[in-house]
Design an enzyme around this catalytic site. Structure first.
Site, mmCIF file in Angstrom:
data_model
loop_
_atom_site.group_PDB
_atom_site.id
_atom_site.type_symbol
_atom_site.label_atom_id
_atom_site.label_comp_id
_atom_site.label_asym_id
_atom_site.label_seq_id
_atom_site.Cartn_x
_atom_site.Cartn_y
_atom_site.Cartn_z
ATOM 1 N N TYR A 59 3.471 4.353 13.115
ATOM 2 C CA TYR A 59 3.746 3.533 11.937
ATOM 3 C C TYR A 59 3.929 2.084 12.378
ATOM 4 O O TYR A 59 3.219 1.622 13.260
ATOM 5 C CB TYR A 59 4.937 4.095 11.148
ATOM 6 N N ARG B 163 -1.509 -4.606 -0.778
ATOM 7 C CA ARG B 163 -0.520 -5.393 -0.023
ATOM 8 C C ARG B 163 -0.033 -4.563 1.146
ATOM 9 O O ARG B 163 1.073 -4.042 1.150
ATOM 10 C CB ARG B 163 0.650 -5.803 -0.930
ATOM 11 N N LYS C 42 3.056 7.267 6.751
ATOM 12 C CA LYS C 42 4.310 7.579 6.060
ATOM 13 C C LYS C 42 4.570 9.079 6.053
ATOM 14 O O LYS C 42 5.688 9.548 6.316
ATOM 15 C CB LYS C 42 4.252 7.074 4.618
ATOM 16 N N GLU D 5 3.209 3.091 -2.636
ATOM 17 C CA GLU D 5 3.317 2.407 -1.351
ATOM 18 C C GLU D 5 2.324 1.250 -1.258
ATOM 19 O O GLU D 5 1.120 1.424 -1.498
ATOM 20 C CB GLU D 5 3.040 3.396 -0.213
ATOM 21 N N ASP D 6 2.836 0.067 -0.932
ATOM 22 C CA ASP D 6 2.018 -1.112 -0.628
ATOM 23 C C ASP D 6 1.061 -1.505 -1.753
ATOM 24 O O ASP D 6 -0.102 -1.866 -1.510
ATOM 25 C CB ASP D 6 1.263 -0.907 0.688
ATOM 26 N N ASP E 221 8.714 2.829 -2.248
ATOM 27 C CA ASP E 221 9.459 2.640 -1.003
ATOM 28 C C ASP E 221 9.634 1.170 -0.664
ATOM 29 O O ASP E 221 10.659 0.772 -0.107
ATOM 30 C CB ASP E 221 8.756 3.372 0.132
ATOM 31 N N ASP E 222 8.645 0.332 -0.988
ATOM 32 C CA ASP E 222 8.751 -1.096 -0.680
ATOM 33 C C ASP E 222 9.880 -1.739 -1.462
ATOM 34 O O ASP E 222 10.533 -2.671 -0.981
ATOM 35 C CB ASP E 222 7.430 -1.805 -1.001
ATOM 36 N N ASN F 247 7.544 -7.015 8.953
ATOM 37 C CA ASN F 247 6.698 -6.463 9.999
ATOM 38 C C ASN F 247 5.244 -6.607 9.587
ATOM 39 O O ASN F 247 4.967 -6.886 8.421
ATOM 40 C CB ASN F 247 7.071 -4.988 10.284
#
Length: 555
Positions: free
Chosen positions: A107, A160, A178, A249-250, A272-273, A412
């Site tokens: 990850y 993203r 993930k 996610e993203d 999660d973000d 990150n």
């Protein structure tokens, strides 16, 4: 020997050979050189493997030796992906036994480089690619997945990816990574995990021109067509995989907030973000307050960034502060945001909707350093993917304002980190309470060694998912994430705090995830968000559900 007996024996031998090859080609059954002599005879493996029989422990050592010889982490990522494809149990044993070394490879930060190069390193499919051209038949496409008892779906549209932007279908590396952590960190069975890429195109012209790009070569669909596509996917996923938890996610900021708000009260879904990052940050603050001795209500939090992560952190902080007795208005005044135009303040024109709650009455402030000097925060949190933004003047100002400044550089991959651990400790005279989004080695300063730990979402989201699955929760609430943050902070020992670590060691991640899962499940039972009956011992219940990557004993 009669002709019939010869035919039966011949067919038996043929079936054994086919069975043996099939076993070796099935990653869920393959044990490679760990198959025993008896198993080799029973499964038709004699001659298909070298004669040596190795334990799984020796196989792990062999994999580690091979990985450590490789020249860089991207090559290690590729090698681990190949291991995942041929021997699932061994892959998760390597991850589970060596989380400090392996998590940054499967990850963050390595997954970012893997996504950028995804079309060039692609080997075999893992997960499902649902394109906007599949509208009208998404349920039929989902039924091509070989498993029916899916418990956890991680879905992205690739707009993203980490701090790297629009990577389109190359973003599939994120849900795959993930879900590997769901299994390695919380024991969610790999057969229950489904990674999904919703391919609506990409606005990344470089990718569309790349002959090895694996996605649709068109600009991103937006508006009504996009919304109808996502809605069809959600409806189909619920029908084909009833009861599955869906993690967004993203997604890009605009879609991330809209989709979460649209579905969070209708199905078991979270982002999660927005929420996972918030849970990790809140847990880190709880741990830091054990060092400073302050109260949450006494803190002033300044976020560098005003997107999904920053507003998610502020929303959860407000929820926690209200639970401690503050009014909503007073709780929001504890949280401030800085974006590309400076401090987010009331009266600034064209503020995005998700920023409005944290746009306070205050004169305009042009930059982050000025905001620190003006507001005098106790906590700064970097989630804007602006590498090096916590400059020496910023950190020196935090050290001048606070005896123990709380500094979270959570962006990150590593190139996007707001500061390094070395900079955080050195520029605050060793007084910073520091957490990072990417891994940094221990830092020795004036004879003292500090051990920074990642404020990584992997501390929270696996346990949240396991808790939702174990309890059969219908929704995932802010209260669950607050409980998860408390549970995580409680797992930090005095020894951890003494060395500057505000998160527990990753070597304890399965134990930590079990406690988080139990806390989440407790909320589901308490708030009647599940039809399941509460077991006598919730921790024992969730622990019993956790996947064990050790090879099963020979029968």
């Amino acid at each position: 020997m009669t002709r019939e007996r010869r035919r039966v024996r011949r067919n038996s031998r043929t079936a054994a050979v086919r069975g043996g090859v099939a076993v070796l080609q099935d990653p869920t059954r393959n044990k490679g050189t760990a198959f025993t002599e008896k198993e080799r005879d029973a499964l038709g493996l004699r001659g298909l493997l070298p004669p040596v029989v190795l334990t799984q422990e020796l196989q792990v050592e062999r994999i580690l030796t091979s990985l450590r010889r490789l020249p860089n982490d991207l090559e290690r990522f590729i090698s681990l992906a190949a291991l995942h494809d041929r021997n699932e149990a061994l892959f998760f044993r390597v991850l589970g036994d060596h989380p400090d070394e392996m998590t940054p490879i499967v990850y963050t930060p390595t997954v970012g480089a893997a996504c950028e190069a995804f079309g060039h390193i692609y080997q075999r499919p893992r997960g499902m690619f649902i394109t906007i051209e599949d509208r009208g038949r998404i349920a039929k496409v989902l039924r091509n997945w070989p498993q029916r008892k899916v418990g956890m779906i991680v879905v992205t549209d690739g707009e993203r990816i980490l701090g790297l932007g629009d990577l389109g279908a190359n973003g599939m590396g994120i849900p795959v990574g993930k879900l590997a952590l769901y299994t390695a960190c919380a024991g969610v069975h790999p057969a229950q995990c489904l990674p999904v890429m919703l391919d609506v195109g990409t606005d990344n012209e470089r990718l569309r021109a790349d002959p090895f790009y694996i996605g649709l070569r068109q600009k991103r669909a937006r508006g009504k067509a996009y919304d109808e596509f996502v809605d069809e996917f959600i409806t189909a996923a619920r029908r084909v995989f009833p009861g599955a938890v869906i993690q967004f996610e993203d997604f890009g900021n605009t879609n991330a907030f809209r989709l979460l708000n649209r579905y969070r009260d209708r199905i078991c879904v979270f982002n999660d973000d927005i929420q996972g990052t918030a849970g990790v940050a809140l847990a880190g603050i709880y741990s830091a307050l054990r060092i400073t001795g302050g109260k949450l209500s006494e803190q002033k939090i300044l976020c560098l960034g005003a997107g999904e992560a920053a507003t998610g952190i502020c929303d959860l902080l407000v929820s926690a502060l209200v639970a401690e007795g503050l009014t909503t208005a007073a709780a929001r005044r504890c949280c401030w945001l800085v974006d590309t135009q400076g401090l987010v303040v009331k009266g600034r024109p064209k503020l995005a909707e998700h920023k409005l709650l944290y746009a306070h009455d205050h004169p305009a402030v042009a930059d982050f350093l000025a905001a620190v000097e003006t507001l005098q925060p106790t906590v700064i949190i970097g989630v804007a993917a602006l590498g090096g933004a916590f400059t020496r003047p910023v950190l020196e100002a935090m050290a001048r304002i606070n005896e123990r400044p709380i500094v979270f550089a959570l962006s990150n991959p590593t190139s996007k980190s707001e500061c390094t651990a070395e900079e955080a400790y050195r520029w605050t005279g060793g007084r910073a309470i520091f957490a990072c989004g990417s891994p940094f080695p221990p830092v020795t300063l004036d004879g003292r060694t500090f051990v920074p730990r990642q404020g990584n979402n992997s501390y929270v989201f696996p346990g949240v998912g396991l808790g939702a699955i174990a309890s059969g929760a219908r929704h995932i609430t802010d209260e669950m994430f607050s409980s998860a943050a408390h549970a995580l902070a409680r797992q930090v020992t005095e020894g951890d705090l003494a060395q500057g670590s505000i998160y527990p060691a990753l070597t304890r991640i399965r134990e930590v995830s079990a406690h988080i899962a139990a806390a989440v499940a407790d909320v589901a039972y308490k708030r009647k968000l599940t039809a399941s009956r509460k077991p006598a011992d919730v921790l024992e219940h969730v622990t019993a559900m956790m996947y064990d990557p050790h090879y099963p004993a020979q029968k």
